[in-house]
Design an enzyme around this catalytic site. Structure first.
Site, PDB file in Angstrom:
ATOM      1  CD  GLU A 160      -2.638   1.096   2.651  1.00 53.03           C
ATOM      2  OE1 GLU A 160      -3.797   1.519   2.638  1.00 53.03           O
ATOM      3  OE2 GLU A 160      -2.083   0.640   3.685  1.00 53.03           O
TER       4      GLU A 160
ATOM      5  CE  LYS B 197      -7.672   0.450   3.783  1.00 54.53           C
ATOM      6  NZ  LYS B 197      -6.566   1.293   4.286  1.00 54.53           N
TER       7      LYS B 197
ATOM      8  CB  CYS C 234      -3.903  -1.767   4.639  1.00 51.64           C
ATOM      9  SG  CYS C 234      -2.947  -1.263   6.104  1.00 51.64           S
TER      10      CYS C 234
END
Length: 385
Positions: free
Chosen positions: A46, A121, A163
């Protein structure tokens, strides 16, 4: 795609800064090294493109998918004849002009440089840790609208996440249900959360999904206000860490052994042991993944669950009180299940509607921030199979 039973992946660990050119030099060198060592797919973390000083700089440095940065990586994939997982690209999407906000986008490129998949995300990282960083990703980033089906790659079926998604097993289980053999979590974990949770969460996702988990990570100090934990790793379907970086930029390589994965799943057939009659199926598809499947069954009774229309044969779980479930049932079920709290009946917000609890009717805003994104992946207890 013909996939060999065993293939090599490389995981890059880098220290991104606000200097995009410096970051490119660091990342491209690691990709070339990985290709030279036989990797078929290379994972970058990321923020591989940059990590800015704050929201204003991040917004100013962001680019669209057809911009200069992605173009460079497409050429790099072609030159090196490798697939690239580019985790956490700061994307100016098609709504940039109207929202002024970006997406945290996990890009997958094939070895011809073609853009194969773009996952945005879905869980945004908003934290204020005592003695640690205060981060508000939702202040300048749009949440992604959907989970994407796993992608066939030269090393197996790859499910994409980013993440903070790691903390939501429902997403991983939804990808597993769709056939994922590998789960990718490109990350930039903080030092406090990384030291406490990084490895145990990654191994947990590997064990419960019986998948390989690949986690490329940022490491070290990006600027005066941001430090990342590092410790990129690959865990196998038994939960064993088979490759790992520690501190500082570098690479680790691991073999993805699909014959071993199938053996683990055969010897310990967890997916076949799930009690869907009691709690539904964690990771069951929500409306985004299965738009024609009703999400509630108002005619069900505790002892006589009814099949839902839509051709899937899904059941409304009769014992939902065992596993409270956001979004499982609406207020019209109250007479059928008088002792179980219902959803927020007065809310027009998807998130707030999904929160079960009597206080919702009086105070919808209080409930909304604590709600997972049930529209994407369902939730434990929502629906059986």
């Amino acid at each position: 795609m013909s996939v060999p039973p065993r293939a090599t992946v490389a995981v890059a660990q880098v220290t991104s800064t606000p200097d995009k050119e410096q970051n490119w030099c660091q990342c491209s060198a690691l990709v070339r090294e990985a290709a030279g060592r036989g990797a078929r797919l290379v994972f970058l973390p990321e923020g591989f493109d940059f990590i800015g000083h704050g929201p204003e700089q991040s917004l100013s440095l962001a680019e669209p998918l057809d911009g200069h940065t992605v173009g460079r990586y497409r050429q790099l994939a072609r030159e090196c004849d490798v697939w690239l997982s580019l985790g956490g690209f700061h994307e100016r999407g098609s709504d940039w002009d109207t929202t002024g906000r970006i997406y945290n986008c996990h890009i997958l490129l094939d070895s011809s440089g073609s853009l194969v998949s773009t996952y945005r995300k879905t869980h945004l990282f908003d934290v204020d840790l005592p003695g640690g960083p205060s981060l508000r990703e939702s202040g300048f980033t749009n949440p992604g609208p959907a989970i994407l089906p796993p992608v066939d790659t030269p090393v197996g079926k790859l499910g994409l996440a980013v993440c903070y998604d790691l903390r939501f097993p429902e997403l991983a289980l939804a990808l597993r249900a769709q056939g994922a053999q590998i789960l990718a979590y490109p990350s930039a974990f903080t030092v406090p959360t990384g030291a406490a949770h990084w490895e145990v969460l990654l191994r947990a996702r590997a064990i419960e999904c019986q998948c390989y988990v690949v986690a490329a990570a940022q490491t070290g100090r990006h600027h005066e206000a941001r430090v990342s934990f590092g410790h990129s790793l690959v865990a196998d379907p038994w939960g064993t860490v088979v490759a790992q970086c520690h501190e500082g930029p570098g690479l680790c390589l691991a073999d993805i052994d699909l014959e071993y994965l199938q053996r683990v799943r055969r010897d310990l057939p967890v997916q076949g042991h799930r009690r869907r009659d009691l709690y539904g199926c964690p990771g069951a598809p929500g409306p985004q993944m299965c738009p024609n499947l009703p999400q509630m069954c108002p005619k069900s009774t505790p002892n006589q669950p009814e099949r839902l229309p839509g051709g899937t044969g899904a059941l409304n779980p009769p014992q939902i009180n065992l596993y409270g479930c956001p979004g499982a049932r609406g207020p019209e079920c109250a007479q059928m299940y008088p002792n179980v709290p219902q959803m927020c009946p007065k809310s027009t917000s998807t998130a707030a509607r999904g929160y079960r609890g009597p206080e919702c009717a009086q105070n919808v805003p209080k409930c909304a921030p604590n709600v997972p994104q049930i529209n994407l992946y369902g939730c434990p207890g929502a629906l059986g199979s």
